[in-house]
Write an enzyme that holds these catalytic residues in place. Structure first.
Site, mmCIF file in Angstrom:
data_model
loop_
_atom_site.group_PDB
_atom_site.id
_atom_site.type_symbol
_atom_site.label_atom_id
_atom_site.label_comp_id
_atom_site.label_asym_id
_atom_site.label_seq_id
_atom_site.Cartn_x
_atom_site.Cartn_y
_atom_site.Cartn_z
ATOM 1 N N SER A 1 0.842 -1.196 0.000
ATOM 2 C CA SER A 1 0.000 0.000 0.000
ATOM 3 C C SER A 1 0.883 1.255 0.000
ATOM 4 O O SER A 1 1.732 1.405 -0.868
ATOM 5 C CB SER A 1 -0.948 -0.040 1.197
ATOM 6 N N ARG B 1 -11.922 7.038 9.319
ATOM 7 C CA ARG B 1 -11.443 5.661 9.320
ATOM 8 C C ARG B 1 -12.491 4.718 8.742
ATOM 9 O O ARG B 1 -12.164 3.800 7.984
ATOM 10 C CB ARG B 1 -11.084 5.237 10.739
ATOM 11 N N ASP C 1 -8.659 -6.509 -4.919
ATOM 12 C CA ASP C 1 -8.276 -5.174 -4.448
ATOM 13 C C ASP C 1 -8.804 -4.130 -5.426
ATOM 14 O O ASP C 1 -8.346 -4.047 -6.562
ATOM 15 C CB ASP C 1 -6.753 -5.097 -4.342
ATOM 16 N N HIS D 1 -8.025 -5.133 -0.526
ATOM 17 C CA HIS D 1 -6.722 -4.486 -0.362
ATOM 18 C C HIS D 1 -5.987 -4.986 0.875
ATOM 19 O O HIS D 1 -4.759 -5.112 0.868
ATOM 20 C CB HIS D 1 -6.923 -2.974 -0.277
#
Length: 373
Positions: A151, A221, A317, A350
């Protein structure tokens, strides 16, 4: 190196001199928090740098001091695991701009007891990597056996390969991208606006009151966490199942399991992360465009490189889909670099690289074994 106090858990360094940032500012007195696992060999040839993702930290393979949970990549790093501290000296540092010991907006400005807050300069992925390079200088590591990241960590790994090609023998890029897309920027902007719309944000000056904008950060978040998952994974895990009830409440409590899960993720996150750091680090990823740094052509970033590359993506992803990894691979091929590519099948989106992913572990292990020099 057993008695060398530069190495071990919960280490800190104040970087010497100034760090010139891409935005034009100069930072002095930069603190970098880091951990190492394993021992550096006599010729310092077994060092592996782990670059952490967005909101992770230096505690890659040790228990987190706030949550008490195992390190965020303890599945990958450990005895008998792909990145084995009995064979390698493994380094992981908290990125510049974060909040787990490295200098960021919650840090005091030099010579004061006043936090930077929003006076902290905007940083880039390349700024983070420059700080890491200074850390390696301090540790006496001229060249890395490998730099590995998933990432945002993959962005750092790419930047390492481009900015310091002679210091990196091998590069592993997992579930990442060479530039942030409009969709990625959009999701981050939703999160930033959630934080800044919280009355407790106070233009970033909430440290003295010790009453941070936890509601806004939790929503940020929650929104981001959705992008780390996959639709098939969400359906299999939660579907439309209700949370601790037999019928809908006809209200706005968390009726569905997925609602409860996201709220829980938000609550857990605010216990360990700073809202301003979230603003700065997401901005750094949004600014990331490696081709833009090299005249608009990504291959130019790797021209003449002697590093080996391994690029890995996951079929579920959608944050950094396989197409993004293929762009990196095509650029590396155009630059004449040695590159291997794997698309792995995993239902977890992901976040697959952080979870149980035996294929990933075998791939990383095999790639590292391919360079025994």
């Amino acid at each position: 190196m057993n008695n060398d106090r530069r190495f071990g858990l919960k280490r800190h360094i104040t970087l010497p001199g100034e760090l010139a940032l891409d935005g034009g500012s100069l930072l002095t007195g930069i603190e970098i928090a880091y951990e190492t696992y394993g021992h550096l060999n006599a010729d310092a040839s077994n060092a592996i740098l782990i670059c952490h993702p967005l909101t992770a930290d230096q505690f890659a393979a040790s228990d987190h001091p706030i949550t008490g949970k195992p390190g965020w990549w303890s599945r990958m790093i450990g005895k008998g695991k792909p990145i084995d501290p009995e064979r390698y000296c493994i380094i992981c540092s908290n990125v510049l701009g974060s909040c787990l010991g490295s200098t960021g907006p919650s840090s005091f400005t030099p010579g004061t007891e006043t936090p930077y807050a929003m006076n902290f300069p905007v940083i880039t992925i390349r700024d983070m990597v420059r700080a890491q390079a200074k850390l390696l200088d301090y540790l006496g590591i001229r060249q890395l056996k490998a730099v590995i990241g998933g990432s945002m960590g993959g962005m750092q790994a790419l930047e390492w390969a481009s900015t310091y090609p002679d210091r990196v023998k091998s590069v592993v890029i997992i579930a990442s991208t060479a530039r942030h897309s409009a969709q990625n920027i959009a999701f981050h902007e939703v999160g930033r606006q959630a934080i800044m719309a919280d009355p407790k944000w106070r233009q970033g000056n909430y440290y003295e009151e010790k009453d941070p904008p936890v509601a806004g950060l939790a929503v940020a978040r929650m929104a981001a966490h959705i992008t780390y998952l996959s639709e098939s994974g969400l359906t299999a895990r939660f579907g439309r199942r209700l949370q601790s009830r037999q019928e809908k409440s006809f209200g706005f409590d968390a009726d569905f399991q997925i609602e409860s899960y996201l709220r829980h993720q938000g609550i857990r996150f605010v216990e360990r992360f700073d809202a301003n750091s979230y603003l700065y680090i997401t901005r750094a990823t949004d600014y990331f465009d490696l081709a833009e740094e090299h005249g608009g052509k990504l291959a130019n970033a790797f021209r003449g490189t002697k590093s080996r590359f391994c690029v890995i993506s996951f079929d579920s992803d959608w944050l950094y889909p396989t197409s993004e990894s293929r762009v990196i691979v095509h650029a590396l091929n155009a630059a004449g670099a040695a590159v291997s590519f794997m698309e792995l099948s995993n239902p977890n989106g992901h976040d697959s690289f952080l979870l149980d992913a035996p294929d990933l572990h075998r791939t990383v292990h095999g790639f590292l074994e391919g360079d025994r020099a």
